[in-house]
Design a protein around this motif. Sequence first.
Motif, PDB file in Angstrom:
ATOM      1  N   ASN A 146       5.936   5.917   6.406  1.00  0.00           N
ATOM      2  CA  ASN A 146       4.595   5.642   5.891  1.00  0.00           C
ATOM      3  C   ASN A 146       4.653   5.362   4.389  1.00  0.00           C
ATOM      4  O   ASN A 146       4.264   6.171   3.558  1.00  0.00           O
ATOM      5  CB  ASN A 146       3.660   6.830   6.162  1.00  0.00           C
ATOM      6  N   SER A 147       5.198   4.199   4.049  1.00  0.00           N
ATOM      7  CA  SER A 147       5.314   3.797   2.644  1.00  0.00           C
ATOM      8  C   SER A 147       4.649   2.442   2.466  1.00  0.00           C
ATOM      9  O   SER A 147       4.118   1.862   3.407  1.00  0.00           O
ATOM     10  CB  SER A 147       6.785   3.727   2.231  1.00  0.00           C
ATOM     11  N   ASP A 148       4.650   1.945   1.204  1.00  0.00           N
ATOM     12  CA  ASP A 148       4.033   0.627   0.945  1.00  0.00           C
ATOM     13  C   ASP A 148       4.692  -0.454   1.789  1.00  0.00           C
ATOM     14  O   ASP A 148       4.030  -1.308   2.371  1.00  0.00           O
ATOM     15  CB  ASP A 148       4.151   0.290  -0.544  1.00  0.00           C
ATOM     16  N   ASP A 149       6.013  -0.443   1.821  1.00  0.00           N
ATOM     17  CA  ASP A 149       6.749  -1.389   2.659  1.00  0.00           C
ATOM     18  C   ASP A 149       7.038  -0.714   3.992  1.00  0.00           C
ATOM     19  O   ASP A 149       7.887   0.176   4.077  1.00  0.00           O
ATOM     20  CB  ASP A 149       8.071  -1.794   1.995  1.00  0.00           C
ATOM     21  N   ILE A 377      12.094 -10.772   2.252  1.00  0.00           N
ATOM     22  CA  ILE A 377      10.951 -10.939   1.362  1.00  0.00           C
ATOM     23  C   ILE A 377      10.143  -9.662   1.397  1.00  0.00           C
ATOM     24  O   ILE A 377       9.958  -9.057   2.465  1.00  0.00           O
ATOM     25  CB  ILE A 377      10.085 -12.164   1.768  1.00  0.00           C
ATOM     26  N   SER A 378       9.682  -9.215   0.237  1.00  0.00           N
ATOM     27  CA  SER A 378       8.926  -7.965   0.164  1.00  0.00           C
ATOM     28  C   SER A 378       7.882  -8.058  -0.940  1.00  0.00           C
ATOM     29  O   SER A 378       8.034  -8.826  -1.901  1.00  0.00           O
ATOM     30  CB  SER A 378       9.862  -6.778  -0.086  1.00  0.00           C
ATOM     31  N   LEU A 379       6.811  -7.266  -0.788  1.00  0.00           N
ATOM     32  CA  LEU A 379       5.708  -7.241  -1.743  1.00  0.00           C
ATOM     33  C   LEU A 379       5.668  -5.865  -2.405  1.00  0.00           C
ATOM     34  O   LEU A 379       5.838  -4.840  -1.727  1.00  0.00           O
ATOM     35  CB  LEU A 379       4.374  -7.526  -1.053  1.00  0.00           C
ATOM     36  N   HIS A 380       5.411  -5.830  -3.713  1.00  0.00           N
ATOM     37  CA  HIS A 380       5.421  -4.572  -4.455  1.00  0.00           C
ATOM     38  C   HIS A 380       4.271  -4.545  -5.461  1.00  0.00           C
ATOM     39  O   HIS A 380       3.957  -5.556  -6.098  1.00  0.00           O
ATOM     40  CB  HIS A 380       6.750  -4.396  -5.214  1.00  0.00           C
TER      41      HIS A 380
END
Length: 399
Positions: A146-149, A377-380
């Motif tokens: 359960n994290s942002d990514d 690809i990742s969003l932060h």
Amino acid sequence: MIGIVILAMFVVSCFIRDLSNSLRALEIGLLNFKDNDFSVTVPSVKEPEINQLISLFNESAQTLRREKQYIYQRELLLDKVIQSSPNIMLLLDSEQRIIYSNDAARHFFFNGKQISGMNLVELLPNIDEELSQAIKSSQEGIFTLNSDDVESWHISRGAFLLNNLQHNLLLLKHMTKELNRQEVAVWKKVIRIISHELNNSLAPISSMVNSGRKLTKDNSSSQLKLIFDTIENRCNHLSQFIFNYARFAKLPLPQKSYVDWQSLTEQLAQHYSFKLIGSLPQTLGYFDHIQIEQVLLNLLKNAHESGSDINEVTMQIAATETFGKNGVSICVHDTGSGMSSEVMQQALLPFYSTKQSGTGLGLPLCREIIEAHEGQISLHHRQHKGLTVQVWLPCNNSN
């Protein structure tokens, strides 16, 4: 008479000495067998009975050498497969000390450094706390962090005896990409079905509009013309709508080639302005120029539409390493309104969009292209405000 006796004694002495030497050589050879050394060969002798025994020994040694070499090659192959596997593998003793680990495990837990002999508890602080707790427990199967990514992992365990000692096998598999691929595959199938049905309906509608125009060409009613124009415009809009989704469902495989970073960034700047942070990588990129340019243009477009000051849209390209693989990281930063955690978790899924006129295909198409390049690809969230989209692409091994 005495000479005959002396001669007989000499012959017996030679025979006993040869026999003793042969037996001693066989004894040494068998002791080497005991130490797993099969390289010894016993020389043949004149006595047929002993020579037969020596021949059997030499044949056995040759057979054992072949089998040892075969096993050794199999072990090398198995080790190569295990070390090349992206799955994390740890072999632990009863005290949770690491007996064996593969390359993925060393990079995941300890930045590629040797971890044999260390205790598993020493390494757990280096990873996500939720994953650490799952490893400590007896949990098995798929679970999600359960994290942002959003990340999905699969844990499997095994226990067995090795040399009469209890050992435990721990396997960790990163399931996020695999589950995403399955999810995208389902979306693609849905898109193909919808596209097929809509095309089957649009074709006769367009044909009927053309027929209607011909049948009513002598009728100068403006209202009738408006009806036909409206139907035709909506059909064209739907056709374009279907085309965009079909492009996502039928994305071609990347045609990779060497790309100069300077030329690429200059081409991008002709469409959307941005500030380049740091210096560009010295080595050439290796990817599908058109597809990656499309990805970066889409990311820059989103950054410009995020509410960010145009002068604060930046891009950084740098050589980096991920899980022991050399590659290039491309980061697009903005100072816009960013995304909530809930939106960020959905942003890479098809059909999801926060824009009123958005199709929900921009970022999913980017992800599809990047993953086809075996990248990520990742969003932060940025520390103060805004968003960072990071693209990682692997390097060509021969470059």
